[in-house]
Design a protein around this motif. Structure first.
Motif, PDB file in Angstrom:
ATOM      1  N   ILE A 342       0.851  -1.193   0.000  1.00 31.83           N
ATOM      2  CA  ILE A 342       0.000   0.000   0.000  1.00 31.83           C
ATOM      3  C   ILE A 342       0.884   1.240   0.000  1.00 31.83           C
ATOM      4  O   ILE A 342       1.732   1.398   0.869  1.00 31.83           O
ATOM      5  N   LEU A 343       0.656   2.115  -0.984  1.00 35.58           N
ATOM      6  CA  LEU A 343       1.418   3.360  -1.068  1.00 35.58           C
ATOM      7  C   LEU A 343       0.460   4.504  -1.365  1.00 35.58           C
ATOM      8  O   LEU A 343      -0.267   4.481  -2.359  1.00 35.58           O
ATOM      9  N   SER A 344       0.455   5.500  -0.484  1.00 33.08           N
ATOM     10  CA  SER A 344      -0.369   6.685  -0.704  1.00 33.08           C
ATOM     11  C   SER A 344       0.508   7.928  -0.740  1.00 33.08           C
ATOM     12  O   SER A 344       1.168   8.266   0.245  1.00 33.08           O
ATOM     13  N   LEU A 345       0.491   8.596  -1.890  1.00 30.08           N
ATOM     14  CA  LEU A 345       1.217   9.851  -2.083  1.00 30.08           C
ATOM     15  C   LEU A 345       0.252  11.002  -2.369  1.00 30.08           C
ATOM     16  O   LEU A 345       0.674  12.090  -2.776  1.00 30.08           O
ATOM     17  N   SER A 346      -1.025  10.772  -2.166  1.00 32.72           N
ATOM     18  CA  SER A 346      -2.051  11.753  -2.512  1.00 32.72           C
ATOM     19  C   SER A 346      -1.802  13.099  -1.861  1.00 32.72           C
ATOM     20  O   SER A 346      -1.235  13.201  -0.777  1.00 32.72           O
ATOM     21  N   TRP A 347      -2.250  14.154  -2.565  1.00 31.43           N
ATOM     22  CA  TRP A 347      -2.196  15.532  -2.077  1.00 31.43           C
ATOM     23  C   TRP A 347      -0.775  16.056  -1.889  1.00 31.43           C
ATOM     24  O   TRP A 347      -0.545  16.980  -1.118  1.00 31.43           O
ATOM     25  N   ASN A 348       0.161  15.453  -2.588  1.00 32.45           N
ATOM     26  CA  ASN A 348       1.522  15.994  -2.668  1.00 32.45           C
ATOM     27  C   ASN A 348       1.725  16.464  -4.102  1.00 32.45           C
ATOM     28  O   ASN A 348       1.943  15.662  -5.020  1.00 32.45           O
ATOM     29  N   LEU A 371      -2.491   1.817  -4.804  1.00 33.53           N
ATOM     30  CA  LEU A 371      -1.690   2.986  -5.182  1.00 33.53           C
ATOM     31  C   LEU A 371      -2.617   4.197  -5.239  1.00 33.53           C
ATOM     32  O   LEU A 371      -3.565   4.225  -6.030  1.00 33.53           O
ATOM     33  N   ARG A 372      -2.345   5.177  -4.385  1.00 33.77           N
ATOM     34  CA  ARG A 372      -3.185   6.367  -4.317  1.00 33.77           C
ATOM     35  C   ARG A 372      -2.370   7.597  -4.731  1.00 33.77           C
ATOM     36  O   ARG A 372      -1.382   7.945  -4.083  1.00 33.77           O
TER      37      ARG A 372
END
Length: 496
Positions: A342-348, A371-372
């Motif tokens: 699980i990888l979340s990089l949202s809002w960057n 993947l977000r």
């Protein structure tokens, strides 16, 4: 002879009590019969009282079978009133709207379940200020392993009482005090009690009103929690700045697998300390640092050192105001995270135009399932690159893909993506929704998406909020629904 009769009568009475308790607890006739067979070797031992507050004395036998039956029936009626029952050594009374009178009955019911291992009293707001009334009868030797008191309006006095109670609960493995915003006032006593819970595996203090000083207070207990697997300090917005003065006892949690520090207002100085500590937690599997916007520019070293966490499965760093340098550092480290699921990089926003930095990582990944990349200012080139990676057979295990709120991608980009997305055979959820302020008509790429969906056997949800379907595409969607008897939800902005 008289003494022998008295002794036999007393033993029979105690055995009868144990039989009723176990029958009440386990709730099955088969288990009750087994328990009756086991009674020959049962030794019903009284426990020590919890200092001066404990009032239940198991050494004092119930005066008669009739009285004991009456108490059992009363407890059963009480639980039936709540629509609950004790099952398999577990009593779940969460969200029951317990009144003060009910709380007193809970205290009495617990006396009749000495084998209880799991107790959930969460979401009962009247618990606040009354916790001793319910739990004062826990005694030394209690078999409680899980105690959940989420959102119970607990006071600082309740927090102190839990600290006083903990030394009695030697077998406690899970303690959840989350969403009790006033409990921080009793943290000193609670931390002292935590030193006596050597078997504790899960500690949750999510949204408990913890302050900067709270970090040092808890730090004194961390050295005693060698078996801790999960630590949740999230959503304590006043915690920021507390780690900079910490003595880093957090590094002693060698078995820690989950660390949740999201929305804690972490400062640059906090990040410096965490940069020293987190890479030492070699068993860490889940790390959540999301919604800490002040750490963005100072987290380059921390993200770079994630390479020392080969067991990491979940990394959430969304909404951390990452900058180009910090994103580059993470991208380089990510190639050393083979277990990442699980990888979340949202809002960057810095991800937009720079997704190519993750190219090698995404190619090497064989485990990634979620993947977000929501609201990352992705451009057409980013989506084309992602489509290329997917089309060459990579990311085959991906189940959830979030590309929402990236409104700068042109129709051509969505077309190329739609033509390749069918390679993700395990995909269950796809989100390409637009921002709330933006509505846009679907291009011809929608027909490619519909075609791809027919080749995705697991897909159930496609988020397309604020995408408007023209009449021709509306007909195509209706035909698709008729031809394919599958439950797939297209959440779109309507028909034009």
């Amino acid at each position: 002879m008289s003494q022998t009769r008295k002794k036999n009568s007393s033993e029979g009475e105690i055995k009868l009590q144990t039989s009723f308790v176990n029958k009440f607890l386990r709730g099955s006739k088969a288990e009750s019969r087994k328990e009756n067979d086991d009674l020959k070797t049962t030794d019903f031992q009284p426990g020590d009282r919890l200092q001066k507050t404990a009032t239940f004395d198991t050494a004092k036998p119930v005066s008669s079978e009739v009285e004991f039956r009456s108490r059992m029936e009363k407890n059963e009626q009480f639980l039936q009133k709540l629509g609950k029952k004790a099952v398999n050594k577990c009593l779940d009374l969460n969200n029951c709207g317990l009144t003060r009178a009910d709380l007193r009955e809970v205290g009495e019911a617990l006396e009749m379940i000495p084998e209880l291992e799991e107790l959930n009293l969460s979401w009962n707001s009247r618990m606040g200020g009354n916790l001793p009334l319910v739990l004062q009868n826990f005694q030394k030797g209690s078999k409680i392993q899980t105690l959940e008191l989420v959102d119970c309006a607990l006071t600082s006095e309740d927090g102190a009482f839990v600290g006083q109670l903990l030394p009695v609960l030697q077998g406690l493995e899970v303690l959840d005090l989350s969403m009790n915003r006033n409990i921080g006032g009793g943290l000193n006593r609670l931390a002292q009690g935590l030193k006596c819970t050597a078997n504790l595996r899960v500690l949750k203090l999510h949204s408990c009103g913890l302050s900067q000083k709270s970090v040092n207070t808890l730090d004194t207990a961390f050295g005693y929690l060698g078996e801790l697997r999960k630590l949740d300090l999230s959503c304590n917005k006043k915690l920021g700045g507390g780690f900079e003065d910490s003595s880093a006892q957090l590094a002693l949690l060698k078995h820690l697998e989950v660390l949740d520090l999201h929305q804690c207002s972490l400062t640059a100085d906090d990040v410096v300390l965490l940069t020293q500590v987190i890479p030492l937690l070699s068993n860490l599997q889940e790390l959540d640092l999301s919604a800490n916007k002040k750490m963005g520019s100072s987290s380059e070293n921390l993200l770079s050192r994630l390479r020392f966490l080969p067991a990491l499965k979940s990394l959430l760093i969304n909404n951390c105001a990452l900058e180009s340098e910090t994103f580059t550092a993470f991208a380089e480290a990510s190639t050393h995270l083979p277990a990442l699921e699980i990888l979340s990089l949202s809002w960057n926003k810095c991800v937009g135009g720079n997704l190519k930095l993750l190219l090698e990582s995404l190619k090497l990944s064989t485990s990634l399932q979620v993947l977000r990349l929501s609201s990352c200012s992705l451009v057409t080139e980013d989506v084309v690159l992602l489509a290329s990676i997917i089309g060459t057979g990579h990311l085959a295990e991906l189940r959830k893909l979030d590309l929402s709120y990236n409104d700068n991608i042109c129709d051509e980009g969505w077309a190329i993506f739609s033509q390749n997305v069918w390679f993700l055979k395990e995909l269950t959820e796809l989100d390409i929704s637009l921002r709330p302020s933006n509505f846009r008509a679907c291009g011809q790429w929608f027909k490619h998406l519909l075609c791809a969906v027919t080749k995705l056997p697991e897909i159930t949800e496609i988020g397309m909020k604020r995408w408007i379907l023209p009449a021709s595409q509306e007909e195509a969607l209706e035909c698709f629904d008729q031809d394919h008897k599958r439950s797939i939800h297209f959440d779109h902005g309507g028909f034009q």
